[in-house]
Write an enzyme that holds these catalytic residues in place. Structure first.
Site, short mmCIF file in Angstrom:
data_model
loop_
_atom_site.label_atom_id
_atom_site.label_comp_id
_atom_site.label_asym_id
_atom_site.label_seq_id
_atom_site.Cartn_x
_atom_site.Cartn_y
_atom_site.Cartn_z
CB SER A 155 -0.95 -0.01 1.19
OG SER A 155 -0.23 -0.23 2.39
CG ASP A 404 -2.99 4.85 7.94
OD1 ASP A 404 -1.80 4.64 8.27
OD2 ASP A 404 -3.41 4.75 6.77
CG HIS A 407 -1.07 3.91 4.40
ND1 HIS A 407 -1.71 3.11 5.31
CD2 HIS A 407 -0.53 3.10 3.47
CE1 HIS A 407 -1.57 1.84 4.95
NE2 HIS A 407 -0.86 1.81 3.84
#
Ligand SMILES: *[C@@H]1O[C@H](CO)[C@@H](O)[C@H](O)[C@H]1NC(C)=O
Ligand SMILES: *[C@@H]1O[C@H](CO)[C@@H](O)[C@H](O)[C@H]1NC(C)=O
Ligand SMILES: *[C@@H]1O[C@H](CO)[C@@H](O)[C@H](O)[C@H]1NC(C)=O
Length: 438
Positions: A155, A404, A407
């Site tokens: 990702s 998160d 990311h």
């Protein structure tokens, strides 16, 4: 397929969430947070910065300049080291925003999800001895005229790809020409204006792997001597390949090599030797780089493929990953060197690219490191945190909330990775010698 409560790491811990709350973006996140907390309680002593590695990486990025031009310019200043420097204020802000770009993954669209502070958008990376030019979308598209750039990995590869697409979309509209796989794991766009193709391939180990699933094994299976054909089958159509892996190697896994099992990582109950993941990452990269070079050599093409490895991007959890304010910083760090796992992951990636460059025709294959680990480490403010979901505090502040801190918000610091990537392409191209050194 999803990292749910079946993850052995969760057993015996009071961490149970409905499965649908575990979107794709969290695959890397959960094991990372937990492994850090439970398997790496001890901090390793910080190793000395290996600046010679960095330097040689950058220096050799100039090898596309022919010996002829080196003779012509004996006093050429050394190429810019883009990977050491600091973040400085920049009032200009990003090229795009969360409403102008249509290809931002939901969980990373921090502006649209109501992240209230915006100062994380107003920084630029200043290398110590040169300047990094602002991203020029037109220039990127011109340099890659008739070419195909593929982002391959996990990702983080997709995060970097989406940043690039957003910046390019400010000057030219891409057409989505291919889409396949759960959660758009495989996609391809075409910029008709410059005949540039950009694609993304989901391949979190680069080598052949079987991901854990609710119906299959409860650990990943890696085949360390085989490249993953999902991307490798298309190698003959790719001109520039960006590899970005790391976080998935922390998951529980069993490692195969040839016909035998080499060992495993976190596989209690199975009769395999625990071998950790560092040497596994090394083997996976070695197999991948060798595989790329060998296949392209067999193609009998004059033009080699260019390969860029984006190095490990550190996570920034402070304490528990599911508490309010798990990555609370709102400004970059002034100075910080990678240490512990961040240091080790990056080091292996750099070493394997160096080794490949020594083994193969470096000019033809243009093997490079996009060494973002340090600049990423200095941006704890650039993650979605709780804003991975829209307006997480609309009903008031919650103590327990998913975050998160792995990311990057788009726009955000990861746009800088692509600014440096463009400089690397310029170096390769050798058509713009004046711009190579900022
Ligand atoms: C995003 O950009 C558009 C177009 O430039 C502008 O109208 C809009 O106000 C911007 N939104 C934010 C949140 O900055
Ligand atoms: C576009 O680029 C591809 C290579 O990526 C090439 O095969 C094709 O001929 C090009 N198309 C045009 C119209 O130039
Ligand atoms: C585990 O592996 C060892 C070495 O291969 C073997 O001797 C032993 O019998 C195995 N134990 C079980 C429970 O399978």
């Amino acid at each position: 397929m999803k990292m749910g409560s079946t993850n052995p790491l969760f057993k015996g811990q009071s961490l149970s969430f409905p499965k649908k709350l575990f979107p794709f973006a969290l695959y890397a996140l959960l094991p990372l947070a937990l492994l850090r907390l439970y398997l790496y309680p001890l901090r390793l002593p910080p190793p000395p910065p290996d600046s010679h590695l960095l330097q040689s990486t950058i220096t050799s990025s100039s090898h596309s300049s022919s010996s002829e031009s080196e003779e012509e310019k004996p006093n050429e200043t050394p190429p810019c080291d883009y990977f050491n420097g600091k973040w400085i204020r920049d009032t200009r802000g990003p090229l795009y925003n969360g409403t102008t770009c249509g290809t931002i993954k939901e969980g990373q669209n921090c502006i649209r999800h109501g992240r209230p502070d915006t100062s994380y958008l107003y920084w630029r990376w200043k290398p110590a001895h040169c300047n990094l030019p602002r991203f020029e979308p037109i220039s990127f598209l011109q340099l890659l005229n008739h070419k195909h750039v593929a982002f391959v990995g996990d990702s983080m590869a997709r995060n970097q790809l989406e940043s690039l697409l957003c910046m390019l979309s400010t000057v030219s509209t891409p057409n989505l020409v291919y889409r396949n796989g759960e959660d758009n794991k495989f996609r391809k766009w075409h910029f008709a204006s410059h005949n540039v193709t950009i694609s993304v391939y989901w391949s979190p180990f680069l080598v052949k792997g079987v991901e854990k699933s609710s119906t299959g094994p409860d650990h990943n299976k890696l085949y360390l001597d085989l490249v993953d054909e999902t991307w490798a089958k298309d190698l003959n159509q790719i001109d520039l390949i960006v590899l970005s892996i790391g976080h998935w190697f922390l998951h529980p896994a069993v490692y195969h090599e040839g016909d035998s099992v080499l060992g495993c990582h976190y596989c209690p109950g199975l009769n395999h030797t625990e071998i950790g993941f560092y040497e596994v990452l090394r083997k996976a990269l070695r197999t991948t780089l060798k595989g790329i070079v060998e296949r392209r050599s067999l193609d009998n093409r004059d033009d080699g493929i260019k390969v860029t490895v984006t190095t490990f991007s550190p996570a920034h959890f402070e304490g528990e990953w599911d508490k309010f304010g798990a990555c609370p910083k709102t400004e970059p760090l002034l100075e910080k060197e990678p240490e512990g796992m961040d240091y080790d992951m990056r080091k292996i990636e750099v070493e394997e690219v160096e080794a490949a460059r020594a083994n193969y025709n470096a000019r033809k294959f243009g093997l490079e490191v996009l060494d973002v680990t340090k600049l990423a480490l200095m941006r704890p403010d650039g993650h979605p945190g709780a804003y991975m979901y829209p307006f997480p505090f609309a009903d008031g502040v919650k103590e327990r909330v998913q975050n998160d801190c792995v990311h990057w918000c788009l726009p955000g610091p990861i746009d800088t990775w692509n600014e440096i990537f463009l400089q690397m392409i310029r170096n390769w191209n050798n058509d713009h010698p004046g711009e190579v050194i900022g």
